[in-house]
Design an enzyme around this catalytic site. Sequence first.
Site, PDB file in Angstrom:
ATOM      1  N   ARG A 111      35.615  43.438  36.685  1.00 42.82           N
ATOM      2  CA  ARG A 111      35.409  43.496  38.125  1.00 42.82           C
ATOM      3  C   ARG A 111      33.923  43.359  38.397  1.00 42.82           C
ATOM      4  O   ARG A 111      33.080  43.900  37.688  1.00 42.82           O
ATOM      5  CB  ARG A 111      35.939  44.813  38.713  1.00 42.82           C
ATOM      6  CG  ARG A 111      37.457  44.897  38.772  1.00 42.82           C
ATOM      7  CD  ARG A 111      38.015  43.956  39.838  1.00 42.82           C
ATOM      8  NE  ARG A 111      39.464  44.086  39.980  1.00 42.82           N
ATOM      9  CZ  ARG A 111      40.356  43.311  39.372  1.00 42.82           C
ATOM     10  NH1 ARG A 111      39.936  42.364  38.528  1.00 42.82           N
ATOM     11  NH2 ARG A 111      41.652  43.475  39.577  1.00 42.82           N
ATOM     12  N   GLU A 127      32.996  38.989  46.186  1.00 48.69           N
ATOM     13  CA  GLU A 127      33.672  37.693  46.148  1.00 48.69           C
ATOM     14  C   GLU A 127      34.183  37.294  47.535  1.00 48.69           C
ATOM     15  O   GLU A 127      34.697  38.136  48.267  1.00 48.69           O
ATOM     16  CB  GLU A 127      34.860  37.755  45.162  1.00 48.69           C
ATOM     17  CG  GLU A 127      34.433  37.852  43.734  1.00 48.69           C
ATOM     18  CD  GLU A 127      35.600  37.845  42.753  1.00 48.69           C
ATOM     19  OE1 GLU A 127      36.737  37.562  43.166  1.00 48.69           O
ATOM     20  OE2 GLU A 127      35.366  38.120  41.572  1.00 48.69           O
ATOM     21  N   HIS A 157      36.339  33.435  39.170  1.00 48.31           N
ATOM     22  CA  HIS A 157      37.462  34.340  38.908  1.00 48.31           C
ATOM     23  C   HIS A 157      38.642  33.577  38.278  1.00 48.31           C
ATOM     24  O   HIS A 157      39.758  33.582  38.794  1.00 48.31           O
ATOM     25  CB  HIS A 157      37.913  35.037  40.200  1.00 48.31           C
ATOM     26  CG  HIS A 157      38.542  36.379  39.947  1.00 48.31           C
ATOM     27  ND1 HIS A 157      38.268  37.484  40.705  1.00 48.31           N
ATOM     28  CD2 HIS A 157      39.439  36.801  39.006  1.00 48.31           C
ATOM     29  CE1 HIS A 157      38.975  38.520  40.269  1.00 48.31           C
ATOM     30  NE2 HIS A 157      39.682  38.126  39.233  1.00 48.31           N
TER      31      HIS A 157
END
Length: 318
Positions: free
Chosen positions: A236, A265, A283
């Site tokens: 993360r 993000e 990602h």
Amino acid sequence: MPKIVVTGQLAEPALKVLGEVGEVWVAESQLGPDELRERVAGAHALVTMVGDRVDGAVADAAGPDLAVVANVAVGYDNLDVKALTERGVTVTNTPGVLTEATADLAFGLLLMCTRRLGEGERLLRSRTPWTFHLGFMLGAGLQGRTLGIVGLGQIGRAMARRAKAFGLEIVYSGRNRAPAEVEAELGARRLPLDELLRSADFVSLHCPLTPETRHLINADTLRTMKPGAYLVNTTRGAVVDEPALAEALADGVLAGAALDVFEKEPEVEPRLLELENVVITPHLGSATVETRTEMALLAARNVAAVLSGEPALTAVTA
């Protein structure tokens, strides 16, 4: 029929599973907080993505019929699990099915930053003149060096297996000691985090995001890292203080970094975008057709189980 709200696109097999137990509505793009609360009104099930923040207010907006929130991710830091369970909502995630794909990407990122692959491709695409010589774009070899894994869970272990095949020594840190058979298989030694950071040539992050791990990698811990080390993050984004990382990379404290996740993000710390010794991907850890399909199917099966009065396959607790 039960109302099922899906906050992002899902593979068709998963939609078929959901369609057999309820009336499905799928968002075409990510929902903002207000639109999410509006859309969930009267919902019995909510299928969420990592960018969705689901808390007690969302559950209250859905109403008393909300039975399950199925997160299409292994992590669930975007969900207020305590608030949801207090309201009688089952919370699920998708562990296991993305382990190998994420470890593949993590190790690929390690190779990209240590061997300067992104730099090399950018050089060619820019049509910059170049000539091969023995000192041209030298990177760092892996064999005989040390990989530090922060969080030796399923993905961390899969990363360690790949690293061992490449001749790396494995050390790890985490809240819990791995079983003796896992340590033996990987040849892994458990170290306190500060000692791991001081001794590892490469550090790969695989810990969950919790209050304790938020900005675990910060200005202080970055200064602890071995000079010339490399950092890889596929867990993360908020585990890393990105401005502090950018400063450490610019100052040469670290040799390089590779990031697949970011704290805000889809935004990326602007200074990271300017540095040649940073590899960044959007990602992509679980981004294979097979993996994303299995993630979606597991989430859908969790919904189907709960709406049918059966236990969830992969429930999580606060």
